[in-house]
Design an enzyme around this catalytic site. Structure first.
Site, PDB file in Angstrom:
ATOM      1  N   GLY A  50      45.151  37.708  45.082  1.00  0.00           N
ATOM      2  CA  GLY A  50      46.148  38.587  45.699  1.00  0.00           C
ATOM      3  C   GLY A  50      47.547  38.010  45.656  1.00  0.00           C
TER       4      GLY A  50
ATOM      5  CG  HIS B 116      48.619  38.138  39.709  1.00  0.00           C
ATOM      6  ND1 HIS B 116      49.453  37.789  40.743  1.00  0.00           N
ATOM      7  CD2 HIS B 116      47.609  37.236  39.708  1.00  0.00           C
ATOM      8  CE1 HIS B 116      48.965  36.722  41.350  1.00  0.00           C
ATOM      9  NE2 HIS B 116      47.854  36.361  40.748  1.00  0.00           N
TER      10      HIS B 116
ATOM     11  CD  GLN C 199      40.014  29.135  44.368  1.00  0.00           C
ATOM     12  OE1 GLN C 199      39.174  29.955  44.037  1.00  0.00           O
ATOM     13  NE2 GLN C 199      41.156  29.006  43.708  1.00  0.00           N
TER      14      GLN C 199
ATOM     15  CG  LEU D  81      48.273  41.339  43.048  1.00  0.00           C
ATOM     16  CD1 LEU D  81      47.820  42.747  42.659  1.00  0.00           C
ATOM     17  CD2 LEU D  81      47.428  40.296  42.333  1.00  0.00           C
TER      18      LEU D  81
HETATM   19  O1  PAF Z   1      43.636  31.557  39.740  1.00  0.00           O
HETATM   20  C1  PAF Z   1      43.246  32.135  40.768  1.00  0.00           C
HETATM   21  O2  PAF Z   1      43.890  33.013  41.334  1.00  0.00           O
HETATM   22  C2  PAF Z   1      41.899  31.736  41.355  1.00  0.00           C
HETATM   23  O3  PAF Z   1      41.663  30.385  41.209  1.00  0.00           O
HETATM   24  C3  PAF Z   1      40.730  32.572  40.798  1.00  0.00           C
HETATM   25  C4  PAF Z   1      40.536  32.355  39.319  1.00  0.00           C
HETATM   26  C5  PAF Z   1      40.965  34.042  41.095  1.00  0.00           C
HETATM   27  C6  PAF Z   1      39.424  32.149  41.507  1.00  0.00           C
HETATM   28  O4  PAF Z   1      39.515  32.313  42.880  1.00  0.00           O
END
Ligand code: PAF
Length: 283
Positions: free
Chosen positions: A31, A37, A61, A33
């Site tokens: 998100g 993106h 993550q 964005l």
């Molecule tokens: O690059 C990102 O935005 C994130 O690491 C991803 C690939 C959507 C995984 O959560």
């Protein structure tokens, strides 16, 4: 644009499209964005019949609770942007939908040095978390092609390896980094910069460009030292790492004899905000 938050509903819809013989392109995001993106989405739209975009801030993550809490979130605004861009399907699940059994803490593949160097050194477990969510998302969406930006270069290498080692039936497409007119790499984290910090931030790309221009001329060591000093001359900028590495293994390069494969990668704190960027040398 059709919006989904449940895996079973999205799968049902995508299986209808697949039966019609449609090709599916997938842009996974967290998100907030931006143009970066949108360039992935536009490429997917140009190359596939259907484009799916996921919005999921993946807690697994983040190795830093504060970073997770402060990560910019604006689903309503993101959905408007996606609608305007002509995205076909969106998938914005809750954490419980993605991880009903609680947050996983391990992943079957060890990516070795690739997951432990650079970002991996400073964000322990980060790439395991990325691999967990990307594998899960690819299993849900089953796209023909999935799109990732080169700004997260190490992530791209990890995902390529993930797809290759698990023989996933997806083509991983690498897209160029999108930059602001002053060179700053587009990132959701840029939203957290103060006006003063935003003014200083373009120095990162200026330094990377200088490094590219002087690769093969100055020694690797001199160039790295110069870059770190130049960046840190600016108040508020602290270099976490600045490395010149092989663009496939990310092993450090000490001499220019492997020059056709070199990339400069850096992570820099600007105040509280951690920015990463890279530049392919000799390309
Ligand atoms: O690059 C990102 O935005 C994130 O690491 C991803 C690939 C959507 C995984 O959560």
């Amino acid at each position: 644009m059709k919006q989904f938050s449940l895996i079973k509903d999205l799968r049902k819809e995508l299986s209808k499209e697949r039966k019609k013989g449609k090709t599916i392109g997938f842009v996974p995001t967290m998100g907030a964005l931006h143009e970066g993106h949108l360039s992935l989405l536009n490429r997917s739209k140009a190359e596939n019949d259907i484009t799916v975009c996921s919005i999921f801030v993946n807690p697994v993550q983040f190795n830093n609770k504060n970073d997770l809490e402060l990560y910019p979130r604006n689903l309503a605004q993101d959905l408007k942007i996606l609608e305007k861009t002509g995205c076909d399907l969106t998938f914005a699940p809750e954490v419980i939908e993605m991880y009903p059994e609680g947050l996983p803490d391990h992943f079957t593949i060890d990516f070795g040095y690739l997951e432990r160097t650079l970002e991996g050194k400073f964000r322990q477990g980060h790439f395991k978390g990325v691999a967990i969510v990307v594998k899960k998302l690819l299993d849900i969406v089953e796209p023909h092609k999935a799109y990732f930006g080169k700004k997260d270069y190490q992530q791209l290498l990890i995902i390529r390896q993930l797809a290759a080692r698990l023989q996933l039936p997806v083509e991983i497409i690498a897209c160029e980094t999108m930059r602001e007119p002053d060179g700053l790499a587009m990132s959701s984290r840029n939203l957290r910069l103060t006006i003063g910090e935003r003014k200083i931030a373009p120095v990162i790309y200026e330094v990377l460009s200088y490094v590219k221009d002087n690769s093969g001329i100055m020694s690797v060591k001199k160039l790295k030292n110069w870059a770190i000093k130049k960046i840190q001359k600016n108040p508020g900028l602290i270099v976490e790492y600045f490395e010149i590495a092989d663009n496939e293994t990310l092993l450090p390069i000490v001499k220019w004899d492997q020059k056709e494969k070199a990339i400069a990668c850096t992570s820099i704190y600007l105040g509280d905000v951690r920015l990463i960027d890279n530049i392919e040398l000799f390309s």
